[in-house]
Design an enzyme around this catalytic site. Structure first.
Site, PDB file in Angstrom:
ATOM      1  N   ASP A  20      -2.471  -2.636   8.740  1.00  0.00           N
ATOM      2  CA  ASP A  20      -1.909  -2.145   7.711  1.00  0.00           C
ATOM      3  C   ASP A  20      -2.586  -2.863   6.547  1.00  0.00           C
ATOM      4  O   ASP A  20      -2.618  -3.805   5.985  1.00  0.00           O
ATOM      5  CB  ASP A  20      -0.542  -2.480   7.521  1.00  0.00           C
ATOM      6  CG  ASP A  20       0.119  -1.805   6.259  1.00  0.00           C
ATOM      7  OD1 ASP A  20      -0.467  -1.366   5.563  1.00  0.00           O
ATOM      8  OD2 ASP A  20       1.358  -2.206   6.168  1.00  0.00           O
ATOM      9  N   LYS A  82      -7.191  -1.425  -3.629  1.00  0.00           N
ATOM     10  CA  LYS A  82      -6.809  -0.231  -2.788  1.00  0.00           C
ATOM     11  C   LYS A  82      -6.607   0.826  -3.863  1.00  0.00           C
ATOM     12  O   LYS A  82      -6.668   2.184  -3.495  1.00  0.00           O
ATOM     13  CB  LYS A  82      -5.558  -0.512  -1.935  1.00  0.00           C
ATOM     14  CG  LYS A  82      -5.100   0.947  -1.139  1.00  0.00           C
ATOM     15  CD  LYS A  82      -3.995   0.440  -0.246  1.00  0.00           C
ATOM     16  CE  LYS A  82      -3.222   1.693   0.520  1.00  0.00           C
ATOM     17  NZ  LYS A  82      -2.473   1.323   1.404  1.00  0.00           N
ATOM     18  N   GLU A 185       0.106   6.161   7.001  1.00  0.00           N
ATOM     19  CA  GLU A 185       1.126   5.092   6.845  1.00  0.00           C
ATOM     20  C   GLU A 185       2.449   5.692   7.465  1.00  0.00           C
ATOM     21  O   GLU A 185       2.955   5.195   8.259  1.00  0.00           O
ATOM     22  CB  GLU A 185       1.347   4.436   5.673  1.00  0.00           C
ATOM     23  CG  GLU A 185       0.006   3.607   5.318  1.00  0.00           C
ATOM     24  CD  GLU A 185      -0.170   3.309   3.821  1.00  0.00           C
ATOM     25  OE1 GLU A 185       0.825   3.417   2.925  1.00  0.00           O
ATOM     26  OE2 GLU A 185      -1.094   2.525   3.414  1.00  0.00           O
ATOM     27  N   ASP A 207       9.017   4.909   1.646  1.00  0.00           N
ATOM     28  CA  ASP A 207       8.022   3.600   1.591  1.00  0.00           C
ATOM     29  C   ASP A 207       7.944   3.048   0.209  1.00  0.00           C
ATOM     30  O   ASP A 207       7.246   3.692  -0.521  1.00  0.00           O
ATOM     31  CB  ASP A 207       6.674   3.879   2.191  1.00  0.00           C
ATOM     32  CG  ASP A 207       5.859   2.883   2.069  1.00  0.00           C
ATOM     33  OD1 ASP A 207       6.146   1.582   1.486  1.00  0.00           O
ATOM     34  OD2 ASP A 207       4.794   2.993   2.674  1.00  0.00           O
TER      35      ASP A 207
HETATM   36  P1  ADP Z   1       2.764  -2.849  -0.164  1.00  0.00           P
HETATM   37  O1  ADP Z   1       2.965  -1.846   0.851  1.00  0.00           O
HETATM   38  O2  ADP Z   1       2.364  -2.106  -1.592  1.00  0.00           O
HETATM   39  O3  ADP Z   1       1.703  -3.683  -0.082  1.00  0.00           O
HETATM   40  P2  ADP Z   1       4.998  -4.227   0.393  1.00  0.00           P
HETATM   41  O4  ADP Z   1       5.652  -3.294   1.492  1.00  0.00           O
HETATM   42  O5  ADP Z   1       4.505  -5.602   1.070  1.00  0.00           O
HETATM   43  O6  ADP Z   1       3.926  -3.441  -0.520  1.00  0.00           O
HETATM   44  O7  ADP Z   1       6.138  -4.694  -0.430  1.00  0.00           O
HETATM   45  C1  ADP Z   1       5.964  -5.632  -1.457  1.00  0.00           C
HETATM   46  C2  ADP Z   1       7.201  -5.841  -2.462  1.00  0.00           C
HETATM   47  O8  ADP Z   1       8.370  -6.119  -1.767  1.00  0.00           O
HETATM   48  C3  ADP Z   1       7.282  -6.715  -3.626  1.00  0.00           C
HETATM   49  O9  ADP Z   1       7.409  -6.273  -4.699  1.00  0.00           O
HETATM   50  C4  ADP Z   1       8.208  -7.941  -2.907  1.00  0.00           C
HETATM   51  O10 ADP Z   1       8.606  -8.550  -4.068  1.00  0.00           O
HETATM   52  C5  ADP Z   1       9.201  -6.959  -2.289  1.00  0.00           C
HETATM   53  N1  ADP Z   1       9.815  -7.716  -1.402  1.00  0.00           N
HETATM   54  C6  ADP Z   1       9.611  -8.512  -0.384  1.00  0.00           C
HETATM   55  N2  ADP Z   1      10.701  -9.073   0.098  1.00  0.00           N
HETATM   56  C7  ADP Z   1      11.802  -8.518  -0.502  1.00  0.00           C
HETATM   57  C8  ADP Z   1      13.217  -8.750  -0.272  1.00  0.00           C
HETATM   58  N3  ADP Z   1      13.741  -9.600   0.329  1.00  0.00           N
HETATM   59  N4  ADP Z   1      13.963  -8.337  -1.251  1.00  0.00           N
HETATM   60  C9  ADP Z   1      13.618  -7.516  -2.407  1.00  0.00           C
HETATM   61  N5  ADP Z   1      12.225  -7.344  -2.640  1.00  0.00           N
HETATM   62  C10 ADP Z   1      11.370  -7.920  -1.582  1.00  0.00           C
HETATM   63 MG    MG Z   2       2.717  -0.238   2.561  1.00  0.00          MG
END
Ligand code: ADP
Ligand code: MG
Length: 626
Positions: A20, A82, A185, A207
């Site tokens: 991913d 990205k 995705e 998402d």
């Molecule tokens: P991407 O797909 O864009 O790489 P992610 O799915 O990894 O992103 O999401 C990252 C986001 O999720 C960040 O803003 C992070 O702060 C938030 N996040 C991660 N864990 C938590 C949580 N426990 N509560 C709220 N937000 C969270």
């Molecule tokens: Mg993602």
């Protein structure tokens, strides 16, 4: 005596990684012992921050270590690559103004490229470092040589176009990985939830990541997941929640101490990290402490934030996610009740208010039983398992979102692969020349649903040369489109009589903006009637010219061999057909063409007799009827 070699693992060389490749975080997973397994680092973390830092004179640093360099060296620390991949500077105006590092236009590639000062680096290279880190992690965790891990399934957003997919592929090859399949995705998420086992199932994938929000409506039919609608915002996500907390607390700090903390980039970065931490705590606790001390600036700030306050701050962002859901449902011609499954993806869906809002929209709780950070990587690993033969009976195909075709000499489009075809797919169509003695034909490859070349996206052009001179219409040119499982297009053209060939693999110039695929479809619908009419007129004119050409060619013969009445009739019909050049009245053109065809029957018959008599030039007959 030599010892026999024991315990060789036969399948390890075939192990395919599921990756991913996220905007904020990336993950790597494999399919082993009948299930997907997300790989972690020595500290148990599965997320690899999608950040690469290029210290001057030093080796690139990836992941957590690069995040630490974000403050120290912002101009050389690249995040969100990205967002840039496969795009041009034109596509990215808004993006570029918000990034601390420098993005410039690359003349050579017609793409956005990052200017590190001492050198340029492409977004593909940045992603390649992240993919390499995924590969290294897998090697370390599985105790394998990284060199033996050469294959991967990589996920991309559903709206990624050919250019963005192609660029992602190139990143993989820079990292020494062969891409076995690019999967969208939401499709990967649906796979992780095992939804590929229920036919006719309709799924919404919600998402919400760090900086992007995507909602997709998928439909499973005959083992094919079709993304029937997507909506979203590439600037909406958990970062907005962090900013909301930061802005409120910074305002209070200003009131209390008179210091404008946000003006200082370091203080700003520190506040953002605290804000993110507070936000995460509020996903599992009723309240959290925001503490910020800076003795030099005279700041000693502390406050408790409860979930209700936080919820009020983020209402507008959450509302926007729901608005996008409504519009995706509308585009997919679905209602909340007609959806079978709603699944939550992305770290920000951990926020209880987000979950509650989605549940309210769909009148039931969404499925979040799989860790929302890991669900896409798990799906990628399942797809890898399918391709590696580990998962049985799970045929899974993707579809092409837009039609692909050839632009004709008249400017119309001849569709070869229709949109929503399951890929991989091949299709062939026959073409010919339209001028006598023509030795080269130019092919324009287009993508889109409109009838005319100019209204579609041109992906590339190539020429088939060396056709032996023949009368117009005689060469038989077969054009074959081959769209592979990753959505990459190869086009082959071959003139059957002479065997001359040419081909092209599409390297699109730059990407579509996020909503363009959707807009292209909407455009096609809106203009369908007018397009069809324009196309009909163009086709009629082409037909008119063909008949005229044939008649002109045999004018002398006609004059000598036709009865005076037939000759007069043919002359009149010819003049009428010549006179309507440029007409846009389909009916009028059609009448003229019909009359000309009718009037040339006598000529055709006469030619036929002549051919029979001479037993040679049957070529002329085929000219006439072409
Ligand atoms: P991407 O797909 O864009 O790489 P992610 O799915 O990894 O992103 O999401 C990252 C986001 O999720 C960040 O803003 C992070 O702060 C938030 N996040 C991660 N864990 C938590 C949580 N426990 N509560 C709220 N937000 C969270
Ligand atoms: Mg993602």
């Amino acid at each position: 005596m030599e010892l026999p070699i024991l315990g060789q693992e036969p399948q390890t060389s075939e192990l395919i990684l599921g990756i991913d490749l996220g905007t904020t975080h990336s993950l790597v997973a494999v399919y082993q012992h009948g299930e997907p397994r997300v790989l972690h680092d020595g500290e148990g973390d599965t997320l690899i921050p999608s950040v690469v830092s290029f210290p001057q004179g030093g080796a690139p640093v990836v992941g957590k270590a690069a995040v630490e360099r974000m403050l120290l060296d912002p101009l050389h620390t690249i995040y969100s690559a990205k967002r840039l991949i496969g795009r041009s500077v034109e596509d990215l105006e808004r993006e570029i103004s918000t990034l601390p590092y420098k993005v410039v236009h690359s003349e050579k590639r017609d793409m956005a490229i990052i200017d590190l000062g001492e050198r340029l680096i492409t977004p593909q290279e940045v992603s390649a470092h992240i993919l390499q880190a995924c590969r290294d992690r897998a090697a370390a965790e599985l105790k394998l040589d990284a060199k033996s891990l050469t294959k991967a399934v990589i996920t991309v957003p559903a709206y990624f176009d050919d250019a963005q997919r192609q660029a992602t592929r190139r990143s993989a090859s820079l990292a020494g990985l062969e891409v076995m399949r690019i999967v969208s995705e939401p499709t990967a998420a649906a796979l992780a939830y095992g939804l590929n086992k229920q036919d006719n199932c309709k799924v919404v994938v919600f998402d919400l990541g760090g900086g992007t929000f995507d909602v997709s409506v998928l439909e499973l039919h005959d083992d094919v997941f079709r993304v029937i609608a997507t909506a979203g915002d590439t600037h909406l996500g958990g970062d907005d929640f962090d900013r909301a907390i930061m802005v409120h607390c910074a305002a209070e700090i200003r009131e209390q101490s008179g210091v404008e903390v946000l003006a200082d980039p370091r203080a700003r970065a520190a506040l953002r990290m605290i804000s993110e931490d507070v936000k995460k705590q509020l996903s599992s606790n009723e309240d959290a402490e925001f503490v910020y001390h800076d003795a030099d600036a005279g700041i000693a700030y502390r406050r408790t934030i409860d979930w209700r306050t936080f919820q009020n701050w983020i209402i507008p962002y959450v509302q926007r996610t729901l608005d996008h859901c409504v519009s995706a449902l509308h585009d997919a011609k679905q209602t909340p009740d007609s959806i079978d499954e709603i699944i939550l993806v992305g770290g920000s869906t951990r926020v209880p208010f987000v979950k509650a809002a989605v549940a309210q929209l769909f009148n039931r709780p969404a499925n979040d039983s799989i860790n929302p950070d890991e669900v896409v990587a798990r799906g990628a690993a399942i797809q890898a398992g399918v391709l590696g033969g580990e998962v049985k009976n799970a045929l899974l195909l993707d579809v092409t979102p837009l039609s692909l075709g050839i632009g004709t000499a008249e400017g119309t489009v001849s569709k070869i692969i229709n949109r929503n075809s399951a890929i991989p797919v091949q299709a062939k169509e026959g073409f010919t020349t339209y001028v006598d003695g023509q030795t080269a034909v130019k092919f324009t490859i287009v993508q889109g649903e409109r009838e005319l070349v100019k209204d579609n996206r041109t992906l590339g052009e190539f020429e088939l040369r060396g056709i032996p001179p023949m009368a117009a219409g005689l060469p038989q040119i077969g054009v074959r489109f081959q769209l592979d499982a990753n959505g990459m297009l190869s086009v082959f053209a071959k003139e059957e009589k002479s065997g001359v060939e040419a081909s092209i693999s599409i390297e699109p110039k730059h990407g579509l903006t996020d909503n363009e695929v959707e807009n292209m479809l909407a455009d096609a619908w809106q203009n369908a009637e007018r397009d069809l009419e324009t196309r009909r007129i163009i086709d009629l004119h082409a037909q008119r010219k063909n008949v005229l050409r044939a008649v002109h060619k045999h004018q002398e013969f006609a004059k000598e061999n036709l009865s005076p009445e037939s000759w007069e009739e043919l002359r009149e019909a010819t003049a009428a057909a010549e006179n309507i050049e440029g007409s846009t009245e389909a009916k009028q053109i059609k009448n003229c063409v019909d009359e000309l065809e009718e009037a040339s029957i006598a000529l055709a018959e006469s030619l036929m007799n002549d051919v029979a008599n001479n037993a040679v030039k049957n070529q002329k007959v085929s000219d006439l009827s072409s």
